[in-house]
Design an enzyme around this catalytic site. Sequence first.
Site, PDB file in Angstrom:
ATOM      1  N   GLU A  10       1.686  -4.431  -5.292  1.00 19.19           N
ATOM      2  CA  GLU A  10       0.498  -5.274  -5.166  1.00 19.19           C
ATOM      3  C   GLU A  10      -0.699  -4.573  -5.801  1.00 19.19           C
ATOM      4  OE1 GLU A  10      -2.171  -7.353  -1.600  1.00 19.19           O
ATOM      5  OE2 GLU A  10      -0.154  -6.564  -1.192  1.00 19.19           O
ATOM      6  N   CYS A  19       0.867  -1.181   0.000  1.00 19.93           N
ATOM      7  CA  CYS A  19       0.000   0.000   0.000  1.00 19.93           C
ATOM      8  C   CYS A  19       0.902   1.228   0.000  1.00 19.93           C
ATOM      9  CB  CYS A  19      -0.914  -0.015   1.221  1.00 19.93           C
ATOM     10  SG  CYS A  19      -2.015   1.401   1.314  1.00 19.93           S
TER      11      CYS A  19
END
Length: 356
Positions: free
Chosen positions: A253, A219
Amino acid sequence: MPTIEQRAYQLKVKDMRSKWKGSQELREKLAASGGEETSEDREPILDGFAPDYDLRLFREAQALAAIKIEEELGDIHTDKGTRFVVMGKYMMEVWYQSPYPGDACRVPRLFVCEYCLNHHTSATGAHRHRAKCVWRHPPGDEVYRKDNLSVWQVDGRKHKQYCQQLCLLAKFFLDHKTLYYDVEPFLFYVMTCADEEGCHVVGYFSKEKNSFLNYNVSCILTLPPYQRQGYGRLLIDFSYLLTKVEGKVGSPETPLSDLGLISYRSYWKEALLRRLCSAPGPTLCIRDLSKDLAIASSDIVSTLQERGLMKYWKGKHIVLKKQEVLEEVSRRCERARCVEASCLRWSPPAAPAPPR
Protein backbone atom coordinates in the site's frame (compact mmCIF):
# COMPACT_ATOMS: atom_id res chain seq x y z
CA MET A 1 18.25 -13.72 60.42
CA PRO A 2 20.30 -10.57 61.08
CA THR A 3 23.89 -10.94 62.15
CA ILE A 4 25.17 -9.87 65.57
CA GLU A 5 26.61 -6.64 64.13
CA GLN A 6 23.34 -5.83 62.34
CA ARG A 7 21.34 -6.49 65.50
CA ALA A 8 23.61 -4.24 67.56
CA TYR A 9 23.33 -1.45 64.97
CA GLN A 10 19.55 -1.80 64.94
CA LEU A 11 19.38 -1.48 68.74
CA LYS A 12 21.66 1.58 68.61
CA VAL A 13 19.42 3.36 66.07
CA LYS A 14 16.33 2.41 68.07
CA ASP A 15 17.87 3.86 71.22
CA MET A 16 18.76 7.10 69.39
CA ARG A 17 15.19 7.50 68.19
CA SER A 18 13.67 6.80 71.59
CA LYS A 19 15.73 9.58 73.22
CA TRP A 20 14.78 12.21 70.62
CA LYS A 21 12.24 14.73 71.91
CA GLY A 22 12.01 17.06 68.91
CA SER A 23 12.30 20.81 68.85
CA GLN A 24 9.38 22.42 70.64
CA GLU A 25 10.66 25.90 69.83
CA LEU A 26 10.71 25.16 66.06
CA ARG A 27 7.21 23.70 66.11
CA GLU A 28 5.84 26.78 67.91
CA LYS A 29 7.61 29.08 65.46
CA LEU A 30 6.15 27.30 62.42
CA ALA A 31 2.68 27.25 63.97
CA ALA A 32 2.86 30.99 64.50
CA SER A 33 4.02 31.68 60.94
CA GLY A 34 1.28 29.47 59.47
CA GLY A 35 3.58 27.65 57.04
CA GLU A 36 6.96 26.06 56.60
CA GLU A 37 10.22 27.96 56.57
CA THR A 38 12.97 27.36 54.05
CA SER A 39 16.70 27.91 54.14
CA GLU A 40 18.74 30.03 51.72
CA ASP A 41 19.01 27.15 49.22
CA ARG A 42 15.17 26.81 49.27
CA GLU A 43 15.30 23.53 51.18
CA PRO A 44 12.69 23.17 53.97
CA ILE A 45 14.22 23.47 57.44
CA LEU A 46 14.27 19.89 58.67
CA ASP A 47 16.39 20.26 61.81
CA GLY A 48 14.40 19.25 64.84
CA PHE A 49 11.81 17.20 62.95
CA ALA A 50 13.68 13.87 63.04
CA PRO A 51 16.73 12.33 64.72
CA ASP A 52 20.09 13.27 63.22
CA TYR A 53 20.57 9.71 61.97
CA ASP A 54 17.30 9.70 59.99
CA LEU A 55 17.96 13.18 58.64
CA ARG A 56 21.44 12.23 57.45
CA LEU A 57 20.07 9.03 55.86
CA PHE A 58 17.38 11.02 54.02
CA ARG A 59 19.83 13.58 52.65
CA GLU A 60 22.22 10.88 51.43
CA ALA A 61 19.40 9.12 49.58
CA GLN A 62 18.22 12.44 48.16
CA ALA A 63 21.70 13.21 46.83
CA LEU A 64 22.08 9.78 45.24
CA ALA A 65 18.67 10.11 43.56
CA ALA A 66 19.55 13.56 42.19
CA ILE A 67 22.82 12.24 40.73
CA LYS A 68 21.04 9.31 39.09
CA ILE A 69 18.33 11.51 37.55
CA GLU A 70 20.95 13.93 36.26
CA GLU A 71 22.85 11.07 34.61
CA GLU A 72 19.68 9.70 32.99
CA LEU A 73 18.57 13.06 31.61
CA GLY A 74 22.00 14.42 30.73
CA ASP A 75 21.82 13.33 27.07
CA ILE A 76 18.21 14.43 26.51
CA HIS A 77 17.30 17.77 24.95
CA THR A 78 14.81 20.03 26.65
CA ASP A 79 12.40 20.09 23.71
CA LYS A 80 8.84 18.96 24.30
CA GLY A 81 7.94 15.42 23.34
CA THR A 82 9.63 12.05 23.45
CA ARG A 83 13.23 11.88 22.26
CA PHE A 84 14.19 8.30 23.11
CA VAL A 85 12.45 4.94 23.41
CA VAL A 86 14.06 2.35 25.67
CA MET A 87 13.14 -1.18 24.64
CA GLY A 88 15.06 -4.05 26.18
CA LYS A 89 18.79 -3.40 25.91
CA TYR A 90 18.37 -0.77 23.17
CA MET A 91 17.71 2.96 23.46
CA MET A 92 16.37 4.26 20.13
CA GLU A 93 16.19 7.91 19.13
CA VAL A 94 12.74 8.62 17.69
CA TRP A 95 12.22 10.20 14.27
CA TYR A 96 8.64 11.43 14.72
CA GLN A 97 6.17 11.87 17.57
CA SER A 98 3.57 9.29 18.53
CA PRO A 99 0.20 10.06 20.19
CA TYR A 100 0.62 7.95 23.32
CA PRO A 101 -2.13 8.69 25.87
CA GLY A 102 -1.64 10.82 28.97
CA ASP A 103 1.81 11.93 30.08
CA ALA A 104 3.53 9.26 27.95
CA CYS A 105 3.63 11.59 24.95
CA ARG A 106 5.47 14.31 26.88
CA VAL A 107 8.22 12.45 28.73
CA PRO A 108 11.68 12.78 27.15
CA ARG A 109 12.37 9.06 27.53
CA LEU A 110 9.67 6.40 27.15
CA PHE A 111 10.16 2.82 28.32
CA VAL A 112 8.45 0.04 26.32
CA CYS A 113 8.35 -3.63 27.33
CA GLU A 114 9.89 -5.65 24.51
CA TYR A 115 7.46 -8.55 25.01
CA CYS A 116 3.98 -7.14 25.77
CA LEU A 117 4.76 -3.58 24.47
CA ASN A 118 3.22 -1.85 27.48
CA HIS A 119 4.75 1.59 28.02
CA HIS A 120 6.05 3.27 31.16
CA THR A 121 7.16 6.82 31.84
CA SER A 122 9.94 5.97 34.32
CA ALA A 123 12.77 3.46 34.62
CA THR A 124 11.48 2.35 38.01
CA GLY A 125 8.05 1.47 36.66
CA ALA A 126 9.60 -0.34 33.70
CA HIS A 127 11.88 -2.33 36.03
CA ARG A 128 8.95 -3.39 38.22
CA HIS A 129 6.93 -4.39 35.17
CA ARG A 130 9.82 -6.41 33.75
CA ALA A 131 10.04 -8.37 36.99
CA LYS A 132 6.33 -9.26 36.81
CA CYS A 133 5.77 -9.62 33.04
CA VAL A 134 5.12 -13.24 32.07
CA TRP A 135 5.18 -12.67 28.29
CA ARG A 136 8.17 -13.94 26.35
CA HIS A 137 6.81 -13.74 22.78
CA PRO A 138 4.03 -11.95 20.88
CA PRO A 139 0.49 -13.29 21.17
CA GLY A 140 -1.14 -15.18 18.33
CA ASP A 141 0.15 -18.09 16.25
CA GLU A 142 3.74 -18.84 15.26
CA VAL A 143 3.46 -19.36 11.49
CA TYR A 144 7.15 -19.47 10.58
CA ARG A 145 10.35 -20.64 12.27
CA LYS A 146 13.86 -21.11 11.01
CA ASP A 147 16.68 -21.40 13.54
CA ASN A 148 16.09 -18.53 16.00
CA LEU A 149 13.92 -16.47 13.62
CA SER A 150 10.14 -16.63 13.95
CA VAL A 151 7.08 -14.85 12.57
CA TRP A 152 3.88 -14.56 14.61
CA GLN A 153 0.44 -13.89 13.18
CA VAL A 154 -1.49 -11.56 15.50
CA ASP A 155 -5.16 -10.83 14.83
CA GLY A 156 -6.07 -7.20 15.46
CA ARG A 157 -9.52 -8.22 16.68
CA LYS A 158 -8.37 -10.91 19.15
CA HIS A 159 -5.34 -9.03 20.49
CA LYS A 160 -6.46 -5.44 20.12
CA GLN A 161 -4.37 -3.86 22.89
CA TYR A 162 -1.10 -5.45 21.72
CA CYS A 163 -1.68 -4.33 18.11
CA GLN A 164 -2.53 -0.79 19.22
CA GLN A 165 0.69 -0.62 21.24
CA LEU A 166 2.60 -1.92 18.21
CA CYS A 167 1.11 0.80 15.98
CA LEU A 168 1.93 3.53 18.50
CA LEU A 169 5.52 2.29 18.69
CA ALA A 170 5.77 2.23 14.88
CA LYS A 171 4.62 5.86 14.64
CA PHE A 172 7.92 6.92 16.22
CA PHE A 173 9.70 5.78 13.02
CA LEU A 174 7.09 6.15 10.24
CA ASP A 175 5.99 9.52 8.91
CA HIS A 176 2.95 8.27 6.96
CA LYS A 177 1.58 6.11 9.78
CA THR A 178 -1.98 7.26 10.55
CA LEU A 179 -3.64 4.13 11.97
CA TYR A 180 -3.31 3.66 15.74
CA TYR A 181 -6.51 2.32 17.26
CA ASP A 182 -8.64 0.84 14.46
CA VAL A 183 -6.68 -2.41 14.23
CA GLU A 184 -9.50 -4.96 14.01
CA PRO A 185 -9.56 -5.21 10.16
CA PHE A 186 -5.83 -6.11 10.06
CA LEU A 187 -3.52 -9.03 10.62
CA PHE A 188 -0.09 -8.27 12.04
CA TYR A 189 2.94 -10.41 11.25
CA VAL A 190 5.60 -9.81 13.91
CA MET A 191 9.15 -11.06 13.27
CA THR A 192 11.19 -11.99 16.35
CA CYS A 193 14.71 -13.16 17.10
CA ALA A 194 14.92 -15.65 19.98
CA ASP A 195 17.57 -16.17 22.65
CA GLU A 196 17.63 -17.63 26.15
CA GLU A 197 15.56 -14.70 27.50
CA GLY A 198 12.72 -14.76 24.96
CA CYS A 199 11.63 -13.62 21.50
CA HIS A 200 12.70 -10.04 20.79
CA VAL A 201 10.70 -7.99 18.28
CA VAL A 202 12.71 -7.22 15.12
CA GLY A 203 9.98 -5.71 12.95
CA TYR A 204 6.52 -6.31 11.59
CA PHE A 205 4.13 -5.69 8.75
CA SER A 206 0.37 -5.36 8.80
CA LYS A 207 -2.04 -6.65 6.19
CA GLU A 208 -5.73 -6.11 5.58
CA LYS A 209 -7.86 -9.19 6.07
CA ASN A 210 -9.83 -8.31 2.94
CA SER A 211 -8.10 -5.95 0.53
CA PHE A 212 -10.06 -5.05 -2.58
CA LEU A 213 -6.92 -3.61 -4.22
CA ASN A 214 -4.81 -6.73 -3.50
CA TYR A 215 -2.47 -4.95 -1.08
CA ASN A 216 -0.33 -7.56 0.62
CA VAL A 217 1.26 -5.04 3.03
CA SER A 218 -0.38 -2.03 4.67
CA CYS A 219 2.48 -0.93 6.91
CA ILE A 220 5.99 -2.34 7.33
CA LEU A 221 8.75 -1.48 9.79
CA THR A 222 12.12 -2.78 10.94
CA LEU A 223 13.19 -1.34 14.29
CA PRO A 224 16.36 0.82 14.09
CA PRO A 225 18.68 -1.61 15.98
CA TYR A 226 17.95 -4.29 13.36
CA GLN A 227 18.11 -2.18 10.22
CA ARG A 228 20.78 -2.81 7.54
CA GLN A 229 20.99 -6.45 8.59
CA GLY A 230 18.65 -8.00 6.01
CA TYR A 231 15.57 -8.20 8.22
CA GLY A 232 13.61 -5.74 6.10
CA ARG A 233 14.18 -7.89 3.04
CA LEU A 234 13.05 -10.96 4.99
CA LEU A 235 9.80 -9.22 5.95
CA ILE A 236 9.14 -8.28 2.32
CA ASP A 237 10.03 -11.78 1.12
CA PHE A 238 7.70 -13.27 3.73
CA SER A 239 4.82 -11.05 2.63
CA TYR A 240 5.20 -12.26 -0.96
CA LEU A 241 5.47 -15.85 0.24
CA LEU A 242 2.03 -15.50 1.84
CA THR A 243 0.73 -13.96 -1.39
CA LYS A 244 2.04 -16.93 -3.38
CA VAL A 245 0.33 -19.37 -1.01
CA GLU A 246 -2.91 -17.43 -1.48
CA GLY A 247 -2.51 -17.74 -5.24
CA LYS A 248 -2.65 -13.99 -5.75
CA VAL A 249 -0.53 -11.11 -6.99
CA GLY A 250 0.17 -8.36 -4.46
CA SER A 251 1.68 -4.94 -4.00
CA PRO A 252 2.37 -2.77 -0.93
CA GLU A 253 0.00 0.00 0.00
CA THR A 254 1.25 3.46 -0.88
CA PRO A 255 2.67 5.87 0.11
CA LEU A 256 5.70 3.99 1.41
CA SER A 257 8.22 5.55 3.74
CA ASP A 258 11.59 6.52 2.29
CA LEU A 259 13.35 3.49 3.74
CA GLY A 260 10.43 1.25 2.77
CA LEU A 261 10.56 2.40 -0.85
CA ILE A 262 14.32 1.77 -1.02
CA SER A 263 13.88 -1.71 0.45
CA TYR A 264 11.08 -2.63 -1.94
CA ARG A 265 12.94 -1.43 -5.02
CA SER A 266 15.99 -3.42 -3.97
CA TYR A 267 13.87 -6.53 -3.41
CA TRP A 268 12.03 -6.22 -6.74
CA LYS A 269 15.30 -5.74 -8.59
CA GLU A 270 16.96 -8.81 -7.07
CA ALA A 271 13.87 -11.01 -7.50
CA LEU A 272 13.40 -10.00 -11.14
CA LEU A 273 17.03 -10.32 -12.15
CA ARG A 274 17.35 -13.66 -10.41
CA ARG A 275 14.36 -14.83 -12.44
CA LEU A 276 15.87 -13.42 -15.65
CA CYS A 277 19.08 -15.33 -15.04
CA SER A 278 17.18 -18.61 -14.90
CA ALA A 279 14.59 -17.82 -17.60
CA PRO A 280 14.86 -20.24 -20.56
CA GLY A 281 14.28 -19.18 -24.16
CA PRO A 282 14.44 -15.80 -25.87
CA THR A 283 10.94 -14.57 -24.88
CA LEU A 284 9.51 -13.52 -21.55
CA CYS A 285 5.93 -12.62 -20.64
CA ILE A 286 5.37 -10.00 -17.93
CA ARG A 287 2.14 -11.68 -16.93
CA ASP A 288 3.84 -15.04 -16.34
CA LEU A 289 6.65 -13.29 -14.50
CA SER A 290 4.13 -11.57 -12.24
CA LYS A 291 2.38 -14.84 -11.52
CA ASP A 292 5.62 -16.66 -10.64
CA LEU A 293 6.89 -13.95 -8.30
CA ALA A 294 3.49 -12.75 -6.97
CA ILE A 295 4.64 -9.18 -7.78
CA ALA A 296 2.24 -6.80 -9.49
CA SER A 297 2.92 -6.14 -13.19
CA SER A 298 3.18 -2.39 -12.61
CA ASP A 299 5.95 -2.94 -10.05
CA ILE A 300 7.80 -5.25 -12.45
CA VAL A 301 7.64 -2.79 -15.35
CA SER A 302 8.71 0.19 -13.21
CA THR A 303 11.67 -1.77 -11.81
CA LEU A 304 12.85 -2.90 -15.24
CA GLN A 305 12.56 0.63 -16.61
CA GLU A 306 14.46 2.09 -13.66
CA ARG A 307 17.34 -0.33 -14.22
CA GLY A 308 17.36 0.33 -17.95
CA LEU A 309 16.44 -3.27 -18.77
CA MET A 310 13.28 -2.53 -20.80
CA LYS A 311 13.19 -0.76 -24.18
CA TYR A 312 10.43 0.00 -26.63
CA TRP A 313 11.55 -1.16 -30.07
CA LYS A 314 9.44 -1.63 -33.23
CA GLY A 315 6.16 -1.52 -31.36
CA LYS A 316 7.21 -4.03 -28.68
CA HIS A 317 8.64 -3.87 -25.19
CA ILE A 318 11.92 -5.75 -25.03
CA VAL A 319 13.68 -6.88 -21.85
CA LEU A 320 17.45 -6.62 -22.15
CA LYS A 321 19.84 -9.01 -20.45
CA LYS A 322 22.87 -6.93 -19.51
CA GLN A 323 25.72 -9.18 -18.54
CA GLU A 324 27.27 -6.79 -16.00
CA VAL A 325 23.92 -6.33 -14.24
CA LEU A 326 23.31 -10.07 -14.09
CA GLU A 327 26.77 -10.69 -12.64
CA GLU A 328 26.19 -8.06 -9.98
CA VAL A 329 22.87 -9.61 -9.00
CA SER A 330 24.32 -13.12 -8.91
CA ARG A 331 26.93 -11.94 -6.41
CA ARG A 332 24.35 -10.21 -4.24
CA CYS A 333 21.96 -13.14 -4.34
CA GLU A 334 24.61 -15.38 -2.81
CA ARG A 335 24.68 -13.15 0.29
CA ALA A 336 20.94 -12.36 0.43
CA ARG A 337 18.83 -13.88 3.20
CA CYS A 338 15.58 -15.46 2.05
CA VAL A 339 12.68 -17.14 3.77
CA GLU A 340 12.14 -20.83 3.13
CA ALA A 341 8.70 -21.99 2.10
CA SER A 342 9.27 -25.34 3.87
CA CYS A 343 9.39 -23.55 7.23
CA LEU A 344 5.97 -21.93 6.76
CA ARG A 345 3.06 -23.29 8.79
CA TRP A 346 0.23 -21.14 7.50
CA SER A 347 -2.93 -21.41 5.46
CA PRO A 348 -4.96 -18.52 4.00
CA PRO A 349 -7.80 -17.34 6.26
CA ALA A 350 -11.26 -18.33 5.10
CA ALA A 351 -13.09 -15.68 3.11
CA PRO A 352 -16.17 -14.20 4.82
CA ALA A 353 -19.50 -15.52 3.73
CA PRO A 354 -21.38 -13.21 1.32
CA PRO A 355 -24.39 -11.42 2.82
CA ARG A 356 -27.77 -12.90 2.05
